[in-house]
Design a protein around this motif. Structure first.
Motif, PDB file in Angstrom:
ATOM      1  N   ILE A   1       2.723  10.795   6.987  1.00 17.34           N
ATOM      2  CA  ILE A   1       2.588  10.384   5.462  1.00 17.34           C
ATOM      3  C   ILE A   1       3.885   9.593   4.988  1.00 17.34           C
ATOM      4  O   ILE A   1       3.826   8.470   4.463  1.00 17.34           O
ATOM      5  CB  ILE A   1       2.621  11.560   4.473  1.00 17.34           C
ATOM      6  CG1 ILE A   1       1.588  12.593   4.507  1.00 17.34           C
ATOM      7  CG2 ILE A   1       2.837  11.159   3.237  1.00 17.34           C
ATOM      8  CD1 ILE A   1       0.003  11.877   4.489  1.00 17.34           C
ATOM      9  N   ALA A   2       5.234   9.826   5.769  1.00 13.52           N
ATOM     10  CA  ALA A   2       6.360   9.031   5.564  1.00 13.52           C
ATOM     11  C   ALA A   2       6.064   7.734   6.127  1.00 13.52           C
ATOM     12  O   ALA A   2       6.342   6.643   5.544  1.00 13.52           O
ATOM     13  CB  ALA A   2       7.367   9.969   6.078  1.00 13.52           C
TER      14      ALA A   2
ATOM     15  N   PHE B   1       0.951  -1.315  -0.043  1.00 11.55           N
ATOM     16  CA  PHE B   1       0.026   0.061  -0.158  1.00 11.55           C
ATOM     17  C   PHE B   1       0.994   1.360  -0.070  1.00 11.55           C
ATOM     18  O   PHE B   1       0.596   2.113  -0.773  1.00 11.55           O
ATOM     19  CB  PHE B   1      -0.931  -0.158   1.167  1.00 11.55           C
ATOM     20  CG  PHE B   1      -1.570   1.204   1.333  1.00 11.55           C
ATOM     21  CD1 PHE B   1      -2.814   1.374   0.471  1.00 11.55           C
ATOM     22  CD2 PHE B   1      -1.423   2.285   2.252  1.00 11.55           C
ATOM     23  CE1 PHE B   1      -3.485   2.807   0.734  1.00 11.55           C
ATOM     24  CE2 PHE B   1      -2.040   3.419   2.307  1.00 11.55           C
ATOM     25  CZ  PHE B   1      -2.923   3.785   1.664  1.00 11.55           C
ATOM     26  N   GLY B   2       2.027   1.364   0.943  1.00 13.90           N
ATOM     27  CA  GLY B   2       2.812   2.472   1.111  1.00 13.90           C
ATOM     28  C   GLY B   2       3.667   2.622  -0.533  1.00 13.90           C
ATOM     29  O   GLY B   2       3.653   4.029  -0.943  1.00 13.90           O
ATOM     30  N   ARG B   3       3.871   1.544  -1.121  1.00 16.22           N
ATOM     31  CA  ARG B   3       4.910   1.941  -2.501  1.00 16.22           C
ATOM     32  C   ARG B   3       3.608   2.642  -3.477  1.00 16.22           C
ATOM     33  O   ARG B   3       3.776   3.393  -4.181  1.00 16.22           O
ATOM     34  CB  ARG B   3       5.203   0.568  -3.133  1.00 16.22           C
ATOM     35  CG  ARG B   3       6.486   0.246  -2.164  1.00 16.22           C
ATOM     36  CD  ARG B   3       7.196  -0.928  -3.136  1.00 16.22           C
ATOM     37  NE  ARG B   3       6.360  -2.128  -3.207  1.00 16.22           N
ATOM     38  CZ  ARG B   3       6.762  -3.152  -2.281  1.00 16.22           C
ATOM     39  NH1 ARG B   3       7.330  -3.051  -1.285  1.00 16.22           N
ATOM     40  NH2 ARG B   3       5.933  -4.037  -2.376  1.00 16.22           N
ATOM     41  N   GLN B   4       2.372   1.807  -3.341  1.00 22.48           N
ATOM     42  CA  GLN B   4       1.340   2.347  -4.232  1.00 22.48           C
ATOM     43  C   GLN B   4       0.973   3.892  -3.917  1.00 22.48           C
ATOM     44  O   GLN B   4       0.820   4.685  -4.916  1.00 22.48           O
ATOM     45  CB  GLN B   4       0.172   1.597  -4.066  1.00 22.48           C
ATOM     46  CG  GLN B   4       0.263   0.211  -4.612  1.00 22.48           C
ATOM     47  CD  GLN B   4       0.183   0.232  -6.282  1.00 22.48           C
ATOM     48  OE1 GLN B   4       0.096   1.326  -6.860  1.00 22.48           O
ATOM     49  NE2 GLN B   4       0.234  -0.919  -6.922  1.00 22.48           N
TER      50      GLN B   4
ATOM     51  N   LEU C   1      -6.246   2.848  -4.447  1.00 16.76           N
ATOM     52  CA  LEU C   1      -6.146   2.930  -3.103  1.00 16.76           C
ATOM     53  C   LEU C   1      -7.501   2.288  -2.166  1.00 16.76           C
ATOM     54  O   LEU C   1      -6.923   1.790  -1.204  1.00 16.76           O
ATOM     55  CB  LEU C   1      -5.535   4.439  -2.649  1.00 16.76           C
ATOM     56  CG  LEU C   1      -4.450   4.809  -3.236  1.00 16.76           C
ATOM     57  CD1 LEU C   1      -4.095   6.466  -2.600  1.00 16.76           C
ATOM     58  CD2 LEU C   1      -3.112   3.819  -3.285  1.00 16.76           C
ATOM     59  N   GLN C   2      -8.451   2.810  -2.646  1.00 20.18           N
ATOM     60  CA  GLN C   2      -9.513   2.477  -1.980  1.00 20.18           C
ATOM     61  C   GLN C   2     -10.067   0.801  -1.944  1.00 20.18           C
ATOM     62  O   GLN C   2     -10.495   0.266  -0.966  1.00 20.18           O
ATOM     63  CB  GLN C   2     -10.891   3.136  -2.401  1.00 20.18           C
ATOM     64  CG  GLN C   2     -11.024   4.636  -2.114  1.00 20.18           C
ATOM     65  CD  GLN C   2     -12.280   5.195  -2.734  1.00 20.18           C
ATOM     66  OE1 GLN C   2     -12.444   5.210  -3.810  1.00 20.18           O
ATOM     67  NE2 GLN C   2     -12.701   6.262  -1.866  1.00 20.18           N
TER      68      GLN C   2
ATOM     69  N   GLY D   1       5.326   1.836   5.113  1.00 19.06           N
ATOM     70  CA  GLY D   1       4.542   0.470   5.710  1.00 19.06           C
ATOM     71  C   GLY D   1       4.836   0.626   7.140  1.00 19.06           C
ATOM     72  O   GLY D   1       4.873  -0.587   7.536  1.00 19.06           O
ATOM     73  N   ARG D   2       5.153   1.683   7.797  1.00 18.52           N
ATOM     74  CA  ARG D   2       5.378   1.494   9.495  1.00 18.52           C
ATOM     75  C   ARG D   2       4.126   1.586  10.223  1.00 18.52           C
ATOM     76  O   ARG D   2       4.113   1.446  11.200  1.00 18.52           O
ATOM     77  CB  ARG D   2       6.454   2.388   9.797  1.00 18.52           C
ATOM     78  CG  ARG D   2       7.810   2.171   9.229  1.00 18.52           C
ATOM     79  CD  ARG D   2       9.047   3.031   9.679  1.00 18.52           C
ATOM     80  NE  ARG D   2       8.697   4.537   9.315  1.00 18.52           N
ATOM     81  CZ  ARG D   2       8.061   5.655   9.960  1.00 18.52           C
ATOM     82  NH1 ARG D   2       8.050   5.456  11.286  1.00 18.52           N
ATOM     83  NH2 ARG D   2       8.207   6.722   9.398  1.00 18.52           N
TER      84      ARG D   2
END
Length: 292
Positions: A65-66, A36-39, A93-94, A71-72
């Motif tokens: 945001i970071a 998800f974070g990469r997307q 994303l949804q 992914g943290r």
């Protein structure tokens, strides 16, 4: 029912025995968050937005945001909806929102959390702390803060968010039938201090007065006790099945085998007969509140 870290019983889903318990991949949830974070970062970069600008458009800090992009941390549904809109992601994303939401739970609680969220009935016995479905934010934070080994702040916030999200079950329509049997000492233990306990007792009274909820207190003065083996939950599914969930000292299991489920059903029935009635129990909580 809290969020443990133990194996899920092999019996779950098979319906033909209790099994020995297996351990799914522990990093499955982290993998979802990284994807998800990469997307999220890909769509942000495509939109030509730096983190500060994107943060101001969504209402979140640069550091948050970071954390989402790396992914943290688990992104809440409202952020995902807003990010999809701001970044013109076309629903990509949804579409990940449900998997991201499940990733906020420890790996071994995810199946139980899914079942709980869909249940038409929940029956909870607890002997150590107020169950997660009844906890206030302050009490839940205290529970996570005193856990050993100590959790870092990100883990505490993630666990807190996940635990409070489970309480959306009370807003469901039709409302599930929910019952609790709590050991008397649970309501006397001042986790987080007396002010936190007072707020928690008020919450127990508030939820206990809901038409679909029954709360019973098991007095310490009882000479007989139907379930000294530890806390457990009975989950009634929309398909008419009953599944049992049990946990102790970091070990958790889901059972669908008829023999184990019947055993825990019998124990819960005995507990309810031995405990104070729902009206007596709420009167007892009111009495405790007046003394706190």
């Amino acid at each position: 029912m809290s969020e443990p870290t133990g194996p899920v019983d092999e019996a779950f889903g098979s319906g033909d025995g209790d099994g020995e318990g297996r351990q799914p991949e522990s990093d499955a949830g982290s993998g979802v968050l990284r994807v998800f974070g990469r997307q999220l970062k890909r769509f942000r970069v495509r939109a030509g937005l730096e983190r500060p600008e994107f943060g101001s458009l969504t209402g979140y800090s640069v550091s948050t945001i970071a954390a989402y992009e790396q992914g943290r941390r688990v992104a809440p549904p409202r952020f995902i909806d807003r990010a999809d809109e701001v970044l013109d992601a076309g629903g990509v994303l949804q579409e990940m929102k449900e998997e991201v939401a499940r990733a906020q739970y420890p790996a071994f609680f995810r199946d139980a959390a899914r079942l709980e969220g869909e249940a038409v009935g929940l029956h909870v016995y607890e002997m150590y702390a107020v169950p997660g479905l009844l906890q206030t934010e302050e009490y839940a934070r205290a529970v996570f803060s005193v856990r050993r080994p100590l959790l870092d702040e990100d883990r505490i916030e993630q666990g807190l968010s996940a635990r409070l999200a489970r309480q959306e079950i009370y807003a469901r329509k039709p409302a599930p039938l929910v019952s609790f049997v709590l050991e008397e000492c649970v309501l006397q233990r001042p986790l987080g201090g007396k002010d936190v306990l007072r707020g928690q007792l008020e919450q127990v009274l508030l939820i206990g007065h809901k038409r679909n909820v029954e709360i019973q207190v098991m007095p310490v003065s009882r000479e007989d006790h139907g379930a000294l083996g530890g806390p457990f939950t009975l989950i009634d599914t929309p398909e008419g099945r009953r599944i049992a969930y049990a946990e102790v000292q970091g070990d958790s299991r889901l059972y669908s085998g008829h023999s184990k489920v019947r055993e825990l059903e019998a124990r819960y029935g005995i507990l309810r007969a031995q405990a104070l009635t729902p009206s007596e129990s709420l009167a007892y909580v009111e009495k405790l509140l007046g003394e706190t």
